[in-house]
Design a protein around this motif. Structure first.
Motif, mmCIF file in Angstrom:
data_model
loop_
_atom_site.group_PDB
_atom_site.id
_atom_site.type_symbol
_atom_site.label_atom_id
_atom_site.label_comp_id
_atom_site.label_asym_id
_atom_site.label_seq_id
_atom_site.Cartn_x
_atom_site.Cartn_y
_atom_site.Cartn_z
ATOM 1 N N GLY A 1 -11.832 -23.037 43.232
ATOM 2 C CA GLY A 1 -12.478 -21.775 42.887
ATOM 3 C C GLY A 1 -13.869 -21.737 43.477
ATOM 4 N N ARG A 2 -14.496 -20.553 43.443
ATOM 5 C CA ARG A 2 -15.840 -20.436 44.007
ATOM 6 C C ARG A 2 -16.617 -19.347 43.311
ATOM 7 N NH1 ARG A 2 -16.923 -19.817 49.551
ATOM 8 N NH2 ARG A 2 -15.099 -21.084 50.055
ATOM 9 N N GLY A 3 -17.946 -19.494 43.401
ATOM 10 C CA GLY A 3 -18.853 -18.475 42.916
ATOM 11 C C GLY A 3 -19.865 -18.164 43.996
ATOM 12 N N ALA A 4 -21.000 -17.590 43.610
ATOM 13 C CA ALA A 4 -21.988 -17.161 44.603
ATOM 14 C C ALA A 4 -22.675 -18.339 45.274
ATOM 15 C CB ALA A 4 -23.019 -16.253 43.943
ATOM 16 N N GLU B 1 -8.750 -16.070 32.570
ATOM 17 C CA GLU B 1 -7.506 -15.826 33.312
ATOM 18 C C GLU B 1 -6.307 -15.781 32.379
ATOM 19 O OE1 GLU B 1 -8.542 -17.968 37.557
ATOM 20 O OE2 GLU B 1 -8.148 -19.242 35.807
ATOM 21 N N LEU B 2 -6.291 -16.650 31.368
ATOM 22 C CA LEU B 2 -5.178 -16.672 30.414
ATOM 23 C C LEU B 2 -5.103 -15.361 29.645
ATOM 24 C CD1 LEU B 2 -2.942 -18.303 28.954
ATOM 25 C CD2 LEU B 2 -4.703 -19.078 27.362
ATOM 26 N N LEU B 3 -6.246 -14.840 29.196
ATOM 27 C CA LEU B 3 -6.247 -13.599 28.425
ATOM 28 C C LEU B 3 -5.867 -12.407 29.287
ATOM 29 C CD1 LEU B 3 -9.467 -14.136 26.270
ATOM 30 C CD2 LEU B 3 -7.086 -14.408 25.576
ATOM 31 N N SER C 1 -4.665 -4.853 40.724
ATOM 32 C CA SER C 1 -4.515 -6.287 40.493
ATOM 33 C C SER C 1 -5.477 -7.138 41.314
ATOM 34 C CB SER C 1 -3.078 -6.720 40.807
ATOM 35 O OG SER C 1 -2.765 -6.442 42.160
ATOM 36 N N GLY C 2 -6.241 -6.547 42.195
ATOM 37 C CA GLY C 2 -7.181 -7.281 43.027
ATOM 38 C C GLY C 2 -7.739 -6.341 44.082
ATOM 39 N N TRP C 3 -8.898 -6.667 44.648
ATOM 40 C CA TRP C 3 -9.519 -5.745 45.592
ATOM 41 C C TRP C 3 -10.300 -6.499 46.657
ATOM 42 C CZ3 TRP C 3 -14.636 -6.855 45.292
ATOM 43 C CH2 TRP C 3 -15.143 -7.307 44.069
ATOM 44 N N VAL C 4 -10.476 -5.835 47.786
ATOM 45 C CA VAL C 4 -11.326 -6.347 48.850
ATOM 46 C C VAL C 4 -12.010 -5.162 49.513
ATOM 47 C CG1 VAL C 4 -9.441 -6.355 50.537
ATOM 48 C CG2 VAL C 4 -11.457 -7.778 50.934
ATOM 49 N N VAL C 5 -13.297 -5.275 49.757
ATOM 50 C CA VAL C 5 -14.084 -4.227 50.409
ATOM 51 C C VAL C 5 -14.570 -4.773 51.746
ATOM 52 C CG1 VAL C 5 -16.131 -2.762 50.249
ATOM 53 C CG2 VAL C 5 -14.818 -3.283 48.184
ATOM 54 N N SER C 6 -14.377 -4.012 52.810
ATOM 55 C CA SER C 6 -14.778 -4.479 54.134
ATOM 56 C C SER C 6 -15.575 -3.403 54.863
ATOM 57 C CB SER C 6 -13.548 -4.880 54.956
ATOM 58 O OG SER C 6 -12.649 -3.803 55.080
ATOM 59 N N TRP C 7 -16.407 -3.839 55.813
ATOM 60 C CA TRP C 7 -17.190 -2.926 56.636
ATOM 61 C C TRP C 7 -17.739 -3.708 57.828
ATOM 62 C CZ3 TRP C 7 -18.876 -5.093 52.149
ATOM 63 C CH2 TRP C 7 -20.090 -5.761 52.153
ATOM 64 N N LYS C 8 -18.268 -2.983 58.810
ATOM 65 C CA LYS C 8 -18.867 -3.613 59.983
ATOM 66 C C LYS C 8 -20.360 -3.782 59.756
ATOM 67 C CE LYS C 8 -15.534 -2.368 63.560
ATOM 68 N NZ LYS C 8 -15.327 -1.740 64.886
ATOM 69 N N VAL D 1 -17.198 -7.779 57.948
ATOM 70 C CA VAL D 1 -17.327 -8.630 56.763
ATOM 71 C C VAL D 1 -16.415 -8.072 55.678
ATOM 72 C CG1 VAL D 1 -19.677 -9.320 57.290
ATOM 73 C CG2 VAL D 1 -19.292 -7.304 55.877
ATOM 74 N N ALA D 2 -15.952 -8.953 54.814
ATOM 75 C CA ALA D 2 -15.095 -8.550 53.700
ATOM 76 C C ALA D 2 -15.533 -9.305 52.456
ATOM 77 C CB ALA D 2 -13.635 -8.834 54.016
ATOM 78 N N VAL D 3 -15.596 -8.603 51.348
ATOM 79 C CA VAL D 3 -15.912 -9.206 50.064
ATOM 80 C C VAL D 3 -14.732 -8.952 49.136
ATOM 81 C CG1 VAL D 3 -17.450 -9.227 48.064
ATOM 82 C CG2 VAL D 3 -18.389 -8.890 50.367
ATOM 83 N N ARG D 4 -14.161 -10.029 48.606
ATOM 84 C CA ARG D 4 -13.036 -9.906 47.682
ATOM 85 C C ARG D 4 -13.471 -10.312 46.277
ATOM 86 N NH1 ARG D 4 -11.344 -14.995 46.501
ATOM 87 N NH2 ARG D 4 -11.727 -16.651 48.042
ATOM 88 N N ASP D 5 -12.634 -9.994 45.316
ATOM 89 C CA ASP D 5 -12.913 -10.362 43.930
ATOM 90 C C ASP D 5 -12.884 -11.869 43.766
ATOM 91 O OD1 ASP D 5 -10.137 -11.314 42.829
ATOM 92 O OD2 ASP D 5 -9.719 -9.508 43.970
ATOM 93 N N LEU D 6 -13.375 -12.325 42.618
ATOM 94 C CA LEU D 6 -13.398 -13.759 42.313
ATOM 95 C C LEU D 6 -12.319 -14.163 41.314
ATOM 96 C CD1 LEU D 6 -17.222 -14.506 42.073
ATOM 97 C CD2 LEU D 6 -15.642 -15.135 43.905
ATOM 98 N N GLY D 7 -11.351 -13.275 41.073
ATOM 99 C CA GLY D 7 -10.285 -13.600 40.126
ATOM 100 C C GLY D 7 -10.590 -13.047 38.756
ATOM 101 N N TRP D 8 -11.709 -13.494 38.158
ATOM 102 C CA TRP D 8 -12.043 -13.017 36.821
ATOM 103 C C TRP D 8 -12.452 -11.545 36.809
ATOM 104 C CZ3 TRP D 8 -16.962 -11.458 37.386
ATOM 105 C CH2 TRP D 8 -17.797 -12.160 38.235
#
Length: 456
Positions: A19-22, A101-103, A387-394, A416-423
């Motif tokens: 997993g990862r954070g900032a 994640e369980l909840l 269920s999940g997202w990703v935002v991209s731009w130049k 560049v693309a930024v996706r969710d972190l799961g939570w």
């Protein structure tokens, strides 16, 4: 930055990302010297390798305090080391998922299961308190649950030893917004009673399916509700709900100590079953759990308004929890220390770009001579759950992104693309999540990118 199959510290073979954070990544690794699987938490300075000292002291603090806790329901800390500008913590590896994640996956838990989980975490925290260690960030993000229901507390990254801070010292707000105690939300140092409150908020969420003070993505809104005591009454009734409400008492002195919490929850576990009405539909929208955890790597430090470090006075803490300074200065974004002596026009918010059922809004919240602070809001426009997202731009050639929070960044050429972190992945219809970053702009003013938002 470590990568898969790399050998770090001459003994740990990186096997894959957990997993990862900032500012941190957790890896699964093989300790080739002892032939065992471990978890390695890599902490990088958001300012780059040249400022590695920014993470050195906190990493060593986490290792020292975490290593004091030898308990079956606390993730063990084995080692800490520095290599190539990064600090690494070697931790016990537990195949699991977070309570968040369980909840999100299963919904609220049965009362007896909540009591069992809570007793285990409370016993680990009681052991920590007995060693003079305050966790400081008890939340569903930091409770790990295995497939057979074993729960362990992790991430002592914001822990501190009792007595390290004077009781009347004003500090930045530390922790996960929806789960901090009123005294912490008001800007004071927390103690053992603050851990009790945060565990109570975590158990409330597990039982009800949403945090006790709401799940607004605006940090200041949540903190104001906590400080003013505007708790949503639980739908459940009975001994467990009564215990949780005692833990959530606004007055730290009125909360039970952690060893008492262990005994109270044990009594609930051994009591005869009683029928409990199912929560109404509004409490089953467990995406609120994810929204309430909108933080960097599961936690965040708020220290003042953007562009200005916090400079509250050192007023004496009143008895119990009185409301001190206004919370209007508390913000979820990291403080920006660079300021501008000239007026720089702030571009108008980017129009929403709708695609694949989600939209992304680009807002510049602060600017200075060579950079800007940006907040991007992702909105679910679908009639069903996202269920999940990703935002991209130049990204323009001279621009660069650093200090990203609440998202994971990837690049391919200028895109560049930024996706969710799961939570923060699951969004109910008409719900939103957000991420932010610092944008380096060597010359000119920040541009207005064409955003693309899609479901993953």
């Amino acid at each position: 930055m470590a990568f898969e199959d790399q050998l770090v510290n001459g003994r740990y073979r990186i096997a894959g990302e957990v997993g990862r954070g900032a500012t941190s990544v957790v890896w699964r690794a093989v300790d080739e010297r002892l032939d065992r699987i471990v978890a390695i938490k890599q902490l990088d300075s958001p300012w780059g390798p040249a400022h590695g000292a920014d993470v050195c002291d906190p990493a060593i603090q986490e290792a020292r305090l975490g290593s004091r806790i030898d308990h079956p329901y606390a993730i063990g800390v084995h080692d800490v080391f520095e290599e190539s500008g990064s600090m690494y913590l070697v931790l016990e590896y537990l195949p699991s998922r977070s309570l968040t994640e369980l909840l999100v996956a299963q919904g609220p838990l049965p009362p007896r299961e909540v009591a069992r989980l809570g007793r285990r975490i409370a016993s680990a925290l009681a052991a920590a308190h007995a060693k003079g260690v305050v966790h400081g960030d008890v939340s569903p993000n930091n409770v790990l649950v295995t497939g057979d229901g074993i729960a362990k507390i992790t991430d002592f990254g914001y822990s501190r030893a009792v007595g390290d801070e004077p009781a009347d010292r004003v500090v930045g707000v530390v922790g996960t917004p929806a789960y901090v105690a009123p005294e912490v939300a008001a800007g004071y140092a927390g103690g053992c009673p603050s851990d009790v409150f945060s565990l109570g908020a975590t158990l409330y969420t597990a039982l009800e399916g949403c945090p006790p003070f709401g799940a607004s993505i605006r940090t200041t809104s949540i903190l104001r509700r906590i400080v003013s005591g505007r708790l949503t009454p639980p739908h459940h009734e009975g001994p467990l709900a009564d215990i949780i409400l005692r833990m959530l008492d606004h007055d730290p002195a009125a909360r039970p100590a952690m060893p008492e919490v262990v005994d109270l929850l044990r009594a609930v576990m051994t009591a005869p079953d009683r029928p409990v009405a199912a929560p109404p539909r509004r409490h089953r929208r467990v995406a609120a759990v994810a929204a309430a955890s909108l933080v960097v790597a599961g936690s965040l430090v708020w220290a003042g308004t953007a562009g200005e470090p916090q400079t509250r006075g050192t007023a004496e803490v009143p008895p119990a929890v009185a409301v001190p300074a206004p919370l209007s200065s508390v913000t979820a974004a990291p403080p920006v220390v660079a300021t501008s002596s000239r007026a720089v026009p702030v571009p108008k918010p980017m129009q929403e770009i709708r695609q694949a059922g989600c939209s992304a809004r680009f807002d510049i919240t602060n600017v200075w001579n060579d950079g800007a602070q940006v907040l991007v809001t992702v909105h679910n426009d679908r009639p069903t759950r996202l269920s999940g997202w990703v935002v991209s731009w130049k990204l323009p050639a001279e621009n660069d992104i650093r200090q990203l929070w609440s998202g994971a960044l990837s690049r391919q050429g200028p895109t560049v693309a930024v996706r969710d972190l799961g939570w923060n992945a699951l969004l109910e219809p008409d719900a939103s999540a957000s991420f932010g970053f610092i944008l380096d702009v060597p010359s000119g003013t920040p541009g207005r990118p064409q955003l693309t938002c899609r479901q993953t």
